[in-house]
Scaffold this motif. Structure first.
Motif, PDB file in Angstrom:
ATOM      1  N   GLU A  30       0.832  -1.212   0.000  1.00 13.04           N
ATOM      2  CA  GLU A  30       0.000   0.000   0.000  1.00 13.04           C
ATOM      3  C   GLU A  30       0.863   1.258   0.000  1.00 13.04           C
ATOM      4  O   GLU A  30       0.392   2.340   0.331  1.00 13.04           O
ATOM      5  CB  GLU A  30      -0.917   0.002   1.220  1.00 13.04           C
ATOM      6  CG  GLU A  30      -1.845  -1.177   1.286  1.00 13.04           C
ATOM      7  CD  GLU A  30      -2.649  -1.354   0.008  1.00 13.04           C
ATOM      8  OE1 GLU A  30      -3.246  -0.379  -0.468  1.00 13.04           O
ATOM      9  OE2 GLU A  30      -2.651  -2.481  -0.527  1.00 13.04           O
TER      10      GLU A  30
ATOM     11  N   TYR B  84      -3.071  13.168  -0.336  1.00 11.72           N
ATOM     12  CA  TYR B  84      -2.512  12.122  -1.189  1.00 11.72           C
ATOM     13  C   TYR B  84      -3.466  11.859  -2.352  1.00 11.72           C
ATOM     14  O   TYR B  84      -4.665  11.653  -2.138  1.00 11.72           O
ATOM     15  CB  TYR B  84      -2.316  10.859  -0.355  1.00 11.72           C
ATOM     16  CG  TYR B  84      -2.021   9.608  -1.138  1.00 11.72           C
ATOM     17  CD1 TYR B  84      -0.725   9.304  -1.533  1.00 11.72           C
ATOM     18  CD2 TYR B  84      -3.035   8.716  -1.467  1.00 11.72           C
ATOM     19  CE1 TYR B  84      -0.458   8.152  -2.241  1.00 11.72           C
ATOM     20  CE2 TYR B  84      -2.777   7.555  -2.175  1.00 11.72           C
ATOM     21  CZ  TYR B  84      -1.482   7.287  -2.558  1.00 11.72           C
ATOM     22  OH  TYR B  84      -1.220   6.135  -3.267  1.00 11.72           O
TER      23      TYR B  84
ATOM     24  N   PRO C 144      -4.166   9.391  -5.490  1.00 13.03           N
ATOM     25  CA  PRO C 144      -3.809   8.213  -6.277  1.00 13.03           C
ATOM     26  C   PRO C 144      -3.881   8.524  -7.776  1.00 13.03           C
ATOM     27  O   PRO C 144      -4.515   9.501  -8.183  1.00 13.03           O
ATOM     28  CB  PRO C 144      -4.888   7.186  -5.911  1.00 13.03           C
ATOM     29  CG  PRO C 144      -5.640   7.739  -4.772  1.00 13.03           C
ATOM     30  CD  PRO C 144      -5.424   9.215  -4.762  1.00 13.03           C
ATOM     31  N   VAL C 145      -3.260   7.673  -8.573  1.00 15.97           N
ATOM     32  CA  VAL C 145      -3.324   7.835 -10.026  1.00 15.97           C
ATOM     33  C   VAL C 145      -4.778   7.707 -10.465  1.00 15.97           C
ATOM     34  O   VAL C 145      -5.483   6.778 -10.077  1.00 15.97           O
ATOM     35  CB  VAL C 145      -2.459   6.752 -10.713  1.00 15.97           C
ATOM     36  CG1 VAL C 145      -2.680   6.762 -12.223  1.00 15.97           C
ATOM     37  CG2 VAL C 145      -0.986   6.972 -10.381  1.00 15.97           C
TER      38      VAL C 145
ATOM     39  N   ASP D 122      -5.712   4.022  -1.706  1.00 12.85           N
ATOM     40  CA  ASP D 122      -5.923   3.808  -3.136  1.00 12.85           C
ATOM     41  C   ASP D 122      -7.249   3.123  -3.422  1.00 12.85           C
ATOM     42  O   ASP D 122      -7.578   2.865  -4.570  1.00 12.85           O
ATOM     43  CB  ASP D 122      -4.770   2.990  -3.718  1.00 12.85           C
ATOM     44  CG  ASP D 122      -3.462   3.769  -3.684  1.00 12.85           C
ATOM     45  OD1 ASP D 122      -3.510   4.996  -3.859  1.00 12.85           O
ATOM     46  OD2 ASP D 122      -2.405   3.153  -3.465  1.00 12.85           O
TER      47      ASP D 122
ATOM     48  N   PHE E  21      -8.055   2.597  -7.244  1.00 14.89           N
ATOM     49  CA  PHE E  21      -7.055   3.389  -7.966  1.00 14.89           C
ATOM     50  C   PHE E  21      -5.724   2.629  -8.074  1.00 14.89           C
ATOM     51  O   PHE E  21      -4.750   3.174  -8.566  1.00 14.89           O
ATOM     52  CB  PHE E  21      -6.822   4.721  -7.246  1.00 14.89           C
ATOM     53  CG  PHE E  21      -7.989   5.667  -7.326  1.00 14.89           C
ATOM     54  CD1 PHE E  21      -8.112   6.544  -8.395  1.00 14.89           C
ATOM     55  CD2 PHE E  21      -8.964   5.666  -6.350  1.00 14.89           C
ATOM     56  CE1 PHE E  21      -9.179   7.416  -8.473  1.00 14.89           C
ATOM     57  CE2 PHE E  21     -10.036   6.535  -6.420  1.00 14.89           C
ATOM     58  CZ  PHE E  21     -10.150   7.416  -7.491  1.00 14.89           C
ATOM     59  N   LYS E  22      -5.694   1.394  -7.567  1.00 10.28           N
ATOM     60  CA  LYS E  22      -4.451   0.616  -7.617  1.00 10.28           C
ATOM     61  C   LYS E  22      -4.283  -0.007  -9.002  1.00 10.28           C
ATOM     62  O   LYS E  22      -5.265  -0.241  -9.700  1.00 10.28           O
ATOM     63  CB  LYS E  22      -4.497  -0.510  -6.578  1.00 10.28           C
ATOM     64  CG  LYS E  22      -4.589  -0.034  -5.152  1.00 10.28           C
ATOM     65  CD  LYS E  22      -5.027  -1.159  -4.235  1.00 10.28           C
ATOM     66  CE  LYS E  22      -3.954  -2.201  -4.073  1.00 10.28           C
ATOM     67  NZ  LYS E  22      -2.800  -1.699  -3.313  1.00 10.28           N
TER      68      LYS E  22
ATOM     69  N   ARG F 138      -7.101  -0.648 -11.843  1.00 13.66           N
ATOM     70  CA  ARG F 138      -7.459   0.504 -12.673  1.00 13.66           C
ATOM     71  C   ARG F 138      -6.991   0.248 -14.099  1.00 13.66           C
ATOM     72  O   ARG F 138      -6.031  -0.496 -14.324  1.00 13.66           O
ATOM     73  CB  ARG F 138      -6.844   1.783 -12.105  1.00 13.66           C
ATOM     74  CG  ARG F 138      -5.344   1.861 -12.213  1.00 13.66           C
ATOM     75  CD  ARG F 138      -4.806   3.279 -12.056  1.00 13.66           C
ATOM     76  NE  ARG F 138      -3.439   3.303 -12.525  1.00 13.66           N
ATOM     77  CZ  ARG F 138      -2.370   3.315 -11.718  1.00 13.66           C
ATOM     78  NH1 ARG F 138      -2.509   3.336 -10.419  1.00 13.66           N
ATOM     79  NH2 ARG F 138      -1.147   3.307 -12.228  1.00 13.66           N
TER      80      ARG F 138
ATOM     81  N   PRO G 286      -9.689   4.878 -12.717  1.00 15.00           N
ATOM     82  CA  PRO G 286      -9.995   3.921 -11.653  1.00 15.00           C
ATOM     83  C   PRO G 286     -11.081   2.919 -12.071  1.00 15.00           C
ATOM     84  O   PRO G 286     -11.924   3.236 -12.912  1.00 15.00           O
ATOM     85  CB  PRO G 286     -10.506   4.814 -10.516  1.00 15.00           C
ATOM     86  CG  PRO G 286     -10.989   6.053 -11.181  1.00 15.00           C
ATOM     87  CD  PRO G 286     -10.104   6.243 -12.373  1.00 15.00           C
TER      88      PRO G 286
END
Lengths: 449, 381
Positions: free
Chosen positions: A231, A322, A324-325, B278, B317-318, B360, B365
């Motif tokens: 993570e 933060y 995320p992509v 995420d 979002f990972k 994602r 996402p």
């Protein structure tokens, strides 16, 4: 280089002879890796050294006076000949604070590479950002930086530096473990956290010595390798860094030349009062010249380009969480003066009264007509989100004219209107809200909005 | 060498010797022959030491004293080993104001008798600590367990056997004031499952309402103490576990730490490593209507049902897939009208969804939507 950790290799000595041994073999460090966490005062140090072992019992003494090392995290592992080397014990002898003694049973004689790892407090890193809006306000140059600070009490020379983004779960603060009188405490003892005041005084004087060296070292920009692990997100800085205790170092982490931004304005009386709040919105994706990695949380300083000479004007500060992509970023820039929203109650009436057996009012409807006027005085197009919260979930709404096209139900008692306002323009929306009160709630047409 | 425990032998005191309060203290100190430190009890440490007493035929007095050492006097026991039938402990006397006792021993002969003295000693205990290293894919971990002996009893033990359970024994010298970490066990690779948990009773529902803050979803590793997993021989002691992960480049990162609870064979433990930012859950109540309202003669509501719609949007979002355990709570008597995802009813008020989340796509996402439409029944205001 000044170091406060020490290594002494003692060959076949009895434990009783530990206290004052002059026989010192200080094996040179081959490589040092520093992994600094963002969410906690926590750093993982990995120190690789070759040790010359004798066949039989060897003892390795490790000392860490005046540092912020957590003694319970000390770990020693052989990186080769592991089958021939057993590390059986780690003793924290009495009457010798900040000292550990490993017992190594070796079935070979000669040099063996070892890795000592431990957790320390006193390193910090943080991300911060500079955003420079183009004159037209449609794009932003975004520059990311990281700043490392070493207050660990230990100088690190030519160390590989890695930075970790992510929320780590910790039971104890490393600094509290480092300041404990006994590594694991005494039976029945609690942790007593103390501030390392003595340490701070010493690091101030140590800082001056390294001034010249540090100024000379930070010349070239370095690449930062980025990868996701579990993570966390791991940033590995190219090459090595030397950071004496007490010193900070700043490194650029990324740049995006022209991130398309939306000037987003929000109006929600329950959250912001009567003010309109200005946000700068974009997405952490490829369409916005980003999306390679998550963006760590940090402060942003926002500037605007003014004039042909490329001068800057300071717009204000904001903060990233933060990101995320793939996630949308909304940077709060504070109250806006140049976009105005004014809700007005245009008409109010009641209807559909119900009465109980005693003739008292038991139910009624309230029918309110609202007009919300929005004005964009900027020379840029803006996006405006107006949220309206209702005191009950028993309501129906009738949107008049263009209000219907920009309407969205958020949840049982919240709705949202999203307007796109061209430069120097005004728009208004109008709606009729009927709320059902008392026994009239039974007549609420739940199938409709 | 510091020894605070003393055994003084008042040698060959003839039968019918003087009263106890006129004790002679002869410094004939029998040395410890062997010491066992038994630490299998989580709170109490039992010391068993063997000494050789030179006994004369007849009555003997043996003085046992403990200065600055915390011993439970009721726990002190003396057991003859060479002549269990010919050596008898007749009585024990406690002199006033002293941390001491006097054994009166009857012996059938002139013997050098090996005896075992046992007692519960305070300020000496043990902890368990674990270090775990997971692989990069987070599917298995190598576990190292350490025994940490903290000896603040004031006593030094030379070449003592440290016993914990039937199997493990270490022979070590433990100084007074010493803390010693001993390698207890290494196991692995052990299979683990990584779990993300979002509980509607714990986590905030709408991240939009918490501006500038990330909402972390706790991440756990599930580990089972079973033989198939390479363990399962004995309970794992409770203790702090520090977890590291192989970074695939010859180094590791520190993942986090948690307490491993005492883990009996066959039971599973969940170890928190940190929070994921995420995976984002946005939950909203879209409808809550009172229906089937029953009123009394004064038109007051006495009983009603509700009709409720709850939606949750789960975004990953990972760049890797994940399985989210999403926990919902509906109180009282209820009926599910429709639910867009399968769930398990864990108890009367708890629903558990296991929601597989794809990774994602590119930088967009992956999203999964849940909608629950249910009625709560027979609610009294």
């Amino acid at each position: 280089m000044k170091r406060y950790t020490g290594l002494v290799l003692l060959s076949i000595l009895t434990a009783a002879a530990v206290a004052k041994v002059d026989l010192v073999t200080l094996p040179a460090s081959e490589a040092v890796q520093i992994t600094i966490y963002e969410s906690a005062d926590l750093t993982l140090i990995r120190d690789s050294r070759p040790l010359t072992l004798r066949e039989g019992t060897n003892q390795l003494q490790f000392s860490w006076a005046d540092t912020l090392i957590d003694p319970t995290s000390l770990s020693l592992i052989p990186k080769a000949s592991a089958a021939e080397v057993d590390i059986t014990d780690l003793s924290y002898p009495p009457n010798a604070s900040h000292l550990g003694l490993w017992t190594i049973q070796s079935r070979l004689a000669g040099s063996v590479p070892f890795e000592i790892t431990y957790l320390t407090s006193g390193f910090r890193w943080r991300a911060f950002y500079a955003g420079i809006l183009a004159e037209d306000g449609q794009t932003m140059r975004l520059e990311g930086y990281v700043r490392l600070t070493n207050q660990s009490g230990e100088d690190y020379d030519h160390a590989q530096v890695r930075l970790i983004v992510g929320q780590v779960h910790l039971l104890d603060e490393i600094v509290a473990l480092a300041r404990r009188a006994f590594p694991y405490g005494r039976p029945g003892e609690e942790i007593a956290a103390m501030l390392p005041q003595v340490l701070q005084e010493r690091t101030r004087s140590a800082g001056r010595i390294y001034k010249a060296m540090d100024m000379a070292a930070s010349v070239a920009h370095k690449e930062i390798r980025k990868e996701g692990l579990s993570e966390y997100f791991l940033y590995t800085i190219e090459g090595t860094e030397s950071i004496p205790t007490g010193w900070s170092k700043q490194l650029p982490s990324f740049q995006a030349a022209a991130v398309p931004v939306v000037n987003l304005y929000k109006f929600e009386e329950e959250m912001y009062g009567s003010s309109v709040i200005h946000y700068l919105s974009f997405v952490n994706d490829a369409d916005h010249q980003l999306g390679q990695t998550p963006i760590p949380g940090g402060q942003l300083k926002l500037y605007r380009t003014v004039g042909k000479q490329g001068n800057l004007a300071y717009e204000g500060g904001s903060a990233f969480k933060y990101i995320p992509v793939g996630q949308k970023v909304e940077l709060n820039l504070g109250q806006a003066e140049d976009v105005l929203v004014e809700p007005k109650l245009m008409e109010m009436k009641t209807d559909n009264y119900r009465f109980d057996d005693e003739g008292n009012i038991s139910g009624w409807d309230e029918i309110c007509t609202f007009r919300i006027e929005a004005k964009n005085t900027r020379n840029l197009p803006v996006r405006l989100e107006i949220k309206r919260n209702f005191p009950t979930s028993y309501w129906t709404i009738k949107n008049l004219e263009q209000a219907e096209k920009v309407f969205e139900k958020v949840d049982k008692d919240t709705v949202k209107y999203t307007l796109l306002l061209p430069p120097q323009s005004a728009q208004s929306i109008e709606y009729v809200l009927t709320t059902y009160n008392g026994t009239r709630q039974q007549d609420w047409p739940s199938k409709t909005r | 060498m510091k020894q605070i425990l003393q055994v003084l032998l008042a040698a060959a005191v003839a039968a019918g010797a003087g009263p106890l309060f006129a004790r002679t203290k002869l410094a004939a100190l029998p040395q410890r022959e062997a010491v066992d430190i038994r630490m299998d009890h989580p709170l109490y440490t039992l010391i068993e030491e063997e000494r050789v007493l030179t006994l004369s035929k007849g009555l003997n007095q043996v003085d046992f004293s403990w200065q600055a050492v915390s011993i439970d006097p009721d726990s002190i026991r003396l057991q003859p080993l060479d002549h269990p039938d010919g050596v008898r402990l007749l009585n024990v006397s406690y002199p006033p104001g002293e941390a001491a006792l006097v054994w009166e021993i009857a012996s059938d002969g002139n013997w050098a008798e090996r005896v075992r003295i046992s007692y519960l000693l305070g300020q000496i205990d043990r902890l368990a600590a674990y270090k775990a290293l997971t692989d990069k894919a987070e599917t298995k971990l190598d576990l190292t367990a350490y025994l940490i002996v903290r000896n603040f009893s004031g006593e030094q033990f030379d070449n003592a056997r440290i016993l914990i359970g039937a199997e493990a024994a270490f022979e070590r010298t433990i100084a007074g004031g010493e803390t010693r970490q001993l390698l207890l066990m290494q196991a692995g690779p052990l299979p683990i499952t990584k779990v993300w948990v979002w509980d509607s009773a714990i986590q905030p529902w709408d991240p939009e309402k918490l501006e500038g803050q990330n909402i972390g979803i706790p991440v756990f590793y599930r580990l089972v103490n079973e033989q198939a997993a390479g363990l399962g021989r004995a309970p794992l002691w409770g203790g702090k576990m520090r977890l590291f992960q192989d970074d695939g480049s010859g180094s590791t990162i520190f993942l986090g730490e948690d307490i491993l609870p005492l883990l009996p064979v066959g039971r599973k433990a969940e170890l928190t490593i940190g929070d994921s930012r995420d995976i984002v859950v946005t939950q909203r109540k879209m409808k809550e209507e009172q229906i089937n309202i029953r009123r009394n003669r004064k038109e007051q509501i006495v009983l009603y049902d509700t009709d409720e719609i709850l939606t949750a949007k789960i975004e990953n979002f990972k760049d890797t897939p994940a399985v989210l355990t999403l926990i919902e709570h509906i109180g009282g008597q209820w009926e599910m009208n429709s639910c867009s995802l399968p769930y398990t009813r864990k108890d009367a008020e708890t629903l558990e969804f296991e929601i597989p989340l794809p990774p994602r796509k590119g930088d967009k996402p992956a999203a999964v939507e849940l909608e629950m439409h249910y009625q709560r029944r027979n609610i009294r205001p």
